[in-house]
Design an enzyme around this catalytic site. Structure first.
Site, PDB file in Angstrom:
ATOM      1  N   GLU A 127     -66.865  -6.970 -12.842  1.00 21.89           N
ATOM      2  CA  GLU A 127     -68.319  -6.840 -13.034  1.00 21.89           C
ATOM      3  C   GLU A 127     -68.589  -5.674 -13.980  1.00 21.89           C
ATOM      4  O   GLU A 127     -67.701  -4.842 -14.211  1.00 21.89           O
ATOM      5  CB  GLU A 127     -68.994  -6.596 -11.676  1.00 21.89           C
ATOM      6  CG  GLU A 127     -68.766  -7.765 -10.736  1.00 21.89           C
ATOM      7  CD  GLU A 127     -69.534  -7.649  -9.424  1.00 21.89           C
ATOM      8  OE1 GLU A 127     -70.187  -6.607  -9.188  1.00 21.89           O
ATOM      9  OE2 GLU A 127     -69.471  -8.615  -8.654  1.00 21.89           O
ATOM     10  N   PRO A 128     -69.809  -5.573 -14.489  1.00 17.44           N
ATOM     11  CA  PRO A 128     -70.091  -4.504 -15.453  1.00 17.44           C
ATOM     12  C   PRO A 128     -69.700  -3.125 -14.915  1.00 17.44           C
ATOM     13  O   PRO A 128     -69.222  -2.275 -15.666  1.00 17.44           O
ATOM     14  CB  PRO A 128     -71.606  -4.606 -15.663  1.00 17.44           C
ATOM     15  CG  PRO A 128     -71.942  -6.024 -15.334  1.00 17.44           C
ATOM     16  CD  PRO A 128     -70.962  -6.474 -14.293  1.00 17.44           C
ATOM     17  N   GLN A 336     -43.754  -2.292 -38.273  1.00 21.97           N
ATOM     18  CA  GLN A 336     -43.126  -1.237 -39.083  1.00 21.97           C
ATOM     19  C   GLN A 336     -42.096  -1.852 -40.036  1.00 21.97           C
ATOM     20  O   GLN A 336     -42.011  -1.467 -41.206  1.00 21.97           O
ATOM     21  CB  GLN A 336     -42.450  -0.223 -38.135  1.00 21.97           C
ATOM     22  CG  GLN A 336     -42.014   1.065 -38.794  1.00 21.97           C
ATOM     23  CD  GLN A 336     -43.199   1.918 -39.227  1.00 21.97           C
ATOM     24  OE1 GLN A 336     -44.336   1.701 -38.791  1.00 21.97           O
ATOM     25  NE2 GLN A 336     -42.942   2.866 -40.106  1.00 21.97           N
ATOM     26  N   ILE A 337     -41.341  -2.798 -39.552  1.00 20.72           N
ATOM     27  CA  ILE A 337     -40.304  -3.447 -40.374  1.00 20.72           C
ATOM     28  C   ILE A 337     -40.940  -4.204 -41.547  1.00 20.72           C
ATOM     29  O   ILE A 337     -40.383  -4.264 -42.636  1.00 20.72           O
ATOM     30  CB  ILE A 337     -39.434  -4.379 -39.494  1.00 20.72           C
ATOM     31  CG1 ILE A 337     -38.502  -3.526 -38.622  1.00 20.72           C
ATOM     32  CG2 ILE A 337     -38.643  -5.379 -40.326  1.00 20.72           C
ATOM     33  CD1 ILE A 337     -37.670  -4.298 -37.604  1.00 20.72           C
ATOM     34  N   GLU A 363     -55.569  -8.141 -15.604  1.00 23.47           N
ATOM     35  CA  GLU A 363     -54.859  -8.421 -14.327  1.00 23.47           C
ATOM     36  C   GLU A 363     -54.218  -7.146 -13.789  1.00 23.47           C
ATOM     37  O   GLU A 363     -53.113  -7.154 -13.258  1.00 23.47           O
ATOM     38  CB  GLU A 363     -53.870  -9.572 -14.506  1.00 23.47           C
ATOM     39  CG  GLU A 363     -54.588 -10.810 -15.014  1.00 23.47           C
ATOM     40  CD  GLU A 363     -53.986 -12.127 -14.584  1.00 23.47           C
ATOM     41  OE1 GLU A 363     -53.096 -12.136 -13.726  1.00 23.47           O
ATOM     42  OE2 GLU A 363     -54.452 -13.154 -15.123  1.00 23.47           O
TER      43      GLU A 363
HETATM   44  C1  LIG Z   1     -59.439 -10.137 -22.775  1.00 25.51           C
HETATM   45  C2  LIG Z   1     -59.756  -9.854 -21.330  1.00 25.51           C
HETATM   46  C3  LIG Z   1     -59.761 -10.906 -20.420  1.00 25.51           C
HETATM   47  C4  LIG Z   1     -60.071 -10.659 -19.082  1.00 25.51           C
HETATM   48  N1  LIG Z   1     -60.141 -11.726 -18.208  1.00 25.51           N
HETATM   49  C5  LIG Z   1     -60.597 -11.518 -16.936  1.00 25.51           C
HETATM   50  C6  LIG Z   1     -60.817 -12.631 -16.048  1.00 25.51           C
HETATM   51  O1  LIG Z   1     -60.512 -13.788 -16.374  1.00 25.51           O
HETATM   52  N2  LIG Z   1     -61.372 -12.382 -14.839  1.00 25.51           N
HETATM   53  C7  LIG Z   1     -61.707 -11.121 -14.422  1.00 25.51           C
HETATM   54  O2  LIG Z   1     -62.216 -10.969 -13.318  1.00 25.51           O
HETATM   55  N3  LIG Z   1     -61.500 -10.047 -15.240  1.00 25.51           N
HETATM   56  C8  LIG Z   1     -60.946 -10.216 -16.476  1.00 25.51           C
HETATM   57  N4  LIG Z   1     -60.752  -9.145 -17.324  1.00 25.51           N
HETATM   58  C9  LIG Z   1     -61.103  -7.787 -16.853  1.00 25.51           C
HETATM   59  C10 LIG Z   1     -59.880  -6.936 -16.600  1.00 25.51           C
HETATM   60  O3  LIG Z   1     -59.146  -7.399 -15.510  1.00 25.51           O
HETATM   61  C11 LIG Z   1     -60.378  -5.491 -16.445  1.00 25.51           C
HETATM   62  O4  LIG Z   1     -60.822  -5.065 -17.718  1.00 25.51           O
HETATM   63  C12 LIG Z   1     -59.285  -4.578 -15.923  1.00 25.51           C
HETATM   64  O5  LIG Z   1     -58.988  -4.887 -14.584  1.00 25.51           O
HETATM   65  C13 LIG Z   1     -59.683  -3.091 -16.008  1.00 25.51           C
HETATM   66  O6  LIG Z   1     -60.943  -2.878 -15.484  1.00 25.51           O
HETATM   67  P1  LIG Z   1     -62.048  -2.075 -16.326  1.00 25.51           P
HETATM   68  O7  LIG Z   1     -62.058  -2.642 -17.704  1.00 25.51           O
HETATM   69  O8  LIG Z   1     -63.300  -2.084 -15.551  1.00 25.51           O
HETATM   70  O9  LIG Z   1     -61.453  -0.601 -16.414  1.00 25.51           O
HETATM   71  P2  LIG Z   1     -61.692   0.577 -15.334  1.00 25.51           P
HETATM   72  O10 LIG Z   1     -61.397   0.076 -13.981  1.00 25.51           O
HETATM   73  O11 LIG Z   1     -63.014   1.168 -15.588  1.00 25.51           O
HETATM   74  O12 LIG Z   1     -60.563   1.597 -15.769  1.00 25.51           O
HETATM   75  C14 LIG Z   1     -60.697   2.455 -16.914  1.00 25.51           C
HETATM   76  C15 LIG Z   1     -59.412   3.252 -17.064  1.00 25.51           C
HETATM   77  O13 LIG Z   1     -59.198   4.064 -15.912  1.00 25.51           O
HETATM   78  C16 LIG Z   1     -57.926   3.787 -15.346  1.00 25.51           C
HETATM   79  N5  LIG Z   1     -58.037   3.896 -13.900  1.00 25.51           N
HETATM   80  C17 LIG Z   1     -58.905   3.251 -13.083  1.00 25.51           C
HETATM   81  N6  LIG Z   1     -58.704   3.609 -11.797  1.00 25.51           N
HETATM   82  C18 LIG Z   1     -57.671   4.491 -11.805  1.00 25.51           C
HETATM   83  C19 LIG Z   1     -56.984   5.220 -10.788  1.00 25.51           C
HETATM   84  N7  LIG Z   1     -57.292   5.073  -9.475  1.00 25.51           N
HETATM   85  N8  LIG Z   1     -55.984   6.055 -11.152  1.00 25.51           N
HETATM   86  C20 LIG Z   1     -55.638   6.169 -12.444  1.00 25.51           C
HETATM   87  N9  LIG Z   1     -56.244   5.515 -13.455  1.00 25.51           N
HETATM   88  C21 LIG Z   1     -57.243   4.674 -13.136  1.00 25.51           C
HETATM   89  C22 LIG Z   1     -57.595   2.380 -15.794  1.00 25.51           C
HETATM   90  O14 LIG Z   1     -56.185   2.157 -15.775  1.00 25.51           O
HETATM   91  C23 LIG Z   1     -58.159   2.402 -17.207  1.00 25.51           C
HETATM   92  O15 LIG Z   1     -57.243   3.043 -18.068  1.00 25.51           O
HETATM   93  C24 LIG Z   1     -60.372  -9.340 -18.650  1.00 25.51           C
HETATM   94  C25 LIG Z   1     -60.335  -8.289 -19.576  1.00 25.51           C
HETATM   95  C26 LIG Z   1     -60.024  -8.527 -20.890  1.00 25.51           C
HETATM   96  C27 LIG Z   1     -60.025  -7.379 -21.850  1.00 25.51           C
END
Ligand SMILES: Cc1cc2nc3c(=O)[nH]c(=O)nc-3n(C[C@H](O)[C@H](O)[C@H](O)COP(=O)(O)OP(=O)(O)OC[C@H]3O[C@@H](n4cnc5c(N)ncnc54)[C@H](O)[C@@H]3O)c2cc1C
Length: 382
Positions: A127-128, A336-337, A363
């Site tokens: 979600e957002p 790079q190659i 995921e």
């Molecule tokens: C191309 C694409 C396809 C996708 N498809 C799907 C889909 O089909 N269905 C679906 O539901 N979602 C989907 N997603 C969403 C995706 O699973 C999420 O973007 C991902 O889980 C990360 O969540 P976020 O973007 O909200 O990052 P955030 O949760 O906001 O995390 C931001 C950063 O903080 C880090 N972080 C967060 N919590 C912690 C912690 N406790 N300790 C250390 N570091 C932390 C994360 O690793 C990341 O680097 C997709 C995303 C993309 C880009």
């Protein structure tokens, strides 16, 4: 210990490779540039039985085990990561949730059409305001008689605009925290479901990723997966399995990039010698192929555990973490190659470089995989 694949796995690899080489490779860069989703490829994959790989024969599927699915996805990603993720979500995530937790009515309605590839599946959790913290979702499902009414916004839903079947995570009991989330099968054609525009992304241009808006969307009770409150557990269990598929995808992207780089080293001369004759380039190739092989082994090990009914959560996270990080390095080295030409859209390599990036994000990010691995190892240590 036996490090040999059976004849069936070789045949599967050859079949998927032949299909990808003949029906996808000639068009894949044009499709990527146009942001074109190749419906015809998924029709053909459906006819080949590859979209029913996680559905039992009873519902018209052609089951493959986890290792077979990993091999198929790797071969798809070697040519097109977009095709691989579209199939990965449908086969690795959505179909198995309905197979395992769907009511008899839901299984009968959805699985045959999904196995044929007539109805694609999508998974709507993010979600957002929340991604990694899956327990923090706000989409609500309120029970009204024999229906639930869903309201909320999902983002980054792979396949959404092409899918008929969405598995949606929603809160049924806000007071129960992570045990207050339930899973529902929702059809994209139903009133109250609006699929937003395809995200403009760095890579995966031939895969669609959309927001989904749920507004007073009525879902029959028989479309709930499992019991009320089981939704997060169902999602986490299947995400664990589907991480093997993302790891396989990363291996395939890296393999494709490596093969292109290897070919280029026999064509390009510098200082009077082909690139492949320079030891620095040979070392790079050696590192690339070694790390691809290591990632493939971790991926197949996780699949092997799963196929034998052993715990595989940590193994799947290790495979996903290692393979996705490896994929960044290998596509970087491949580019790079190629020198400056690697940066050009004239060559398909830059597509692999862009497509690789997301594998450490979706995921479960690399950080989340480390959290899971550490949790599992601490649990094992007692
Ligand atoms: C191309 C694409 C396809 C996708 N498809 C799907 C889909 O089909 N269905 C679906 O539901 N979602 C989907 N997603 C969403 C995706 O699973 C999420 O973007 C991902 O889980 C990360 O969540 P976020 O973007 O909200 O990052 P955030 O949760 O906001 O995390 C931001 C950063 O903080 C880090 N972080 C967060 N919590 C912690 C912690 N406790 N300790 C250390 N570091 C932390 C994360 O690793 C990341 O680097 C997709 C995303 C993309 C880009």
């Amino acid at each position: 210990m036996e490090f040999a694949y059976t004849e069936e796995y070789h045949l599967l690899r050859d079949t998927v490779r032949a299909f990808m080489e003949s029906e996808v490779a000639p068009h894949v860069d044009r499709w990527d540039r146009a942001g074109y989703f190749p419906d015809e490829v998924f029709r053909r994959l459906g006819e080949m039985g590859l979209l029913g790989a996680s559905v039992s024969e009873e519902y018209g599927g052609t089951p493959l085990d986890a290792l077979g699915q990993a091999i198929a996805v790797e071969e798809m990603a070697r040519i097109s990561a977009s095709v691989a993720i579209t199939v990965g979500v449908h086969v690795g995530l959505v179909c198995p949730m309905i197979v395992r937790y769907g009511t008899p009515e839901a299984r009968a309605r959805y699985l045959p059409a999904m196995a044929r590839g007539d109805w694609l599946g999508a998974f709507a959790q993010t979600e957002p305001n929340t991604g990694s913290d899956a327990a923090g979702i706000q989409t609500r499902a309120v029970r009204k008689g024999d229906r639930y009414v869903l309201n909320g916004i999902k983002v980054w839903v792979t396949n959404a605009e092409k899918a008929r079947v969405l598995v949606v995570q929603a809160v049924t009991d806000p007071a129960a925290g992570k045990r207050g989330i339930s899973s529902f099968v929702v059809e994209t054609t139903w009133p109250g479901v609006t699929v937003g525009r395809n995200e403009a992304k760095l890579g995966l241009h031939s895969s669609v990723t959309n927001p989904v808006y749920l507004e007073d969307c009525e879902v029959p009770v028989e479309n709930r997966l499992g019991a009320e409150g089981q939704g997060l557990r169902i999602a986490l269990e299947h995400l664990s399995a589907s991480r093997i598929s993302v790891a396989a995808q990363a291996v395939g992207i890296a393999q494709g990039a490596y093969e292109q780089a290897l070919r280029y080293t026999t064509q390009r001369k510098t200082f009077g010698a082909f690139l492949v004759e320079h030891q620095a380039i040979q070392f790079m190739l050696a590192d690339m192929v070694t790390s691809i092989e290591a990632a493939r082994l971790l991926t197949h090990r996780a699949a092997w555990f799963r196929d034998r009914g052993r715990p595989f959560t940590a193994a799947a996270s290790m495979a996903k973490l290692f393979a996705s990080e490896m994929c960044q390095r290998v596509t970087y080295q491949a580019l790079q190659i190629f020198g400056g030409y690697g940066y050009s859209r004239e060559y398909p390599l830059e597509r692999h470089f862009r497509d690789a990036r997301v594998t450490t994000l979706y995921e479960g990010t690399s950080e989340i995989q480390r959290i899971i691995i550490a949790r599992e190892l601490l649990r094992a240590a007692g």
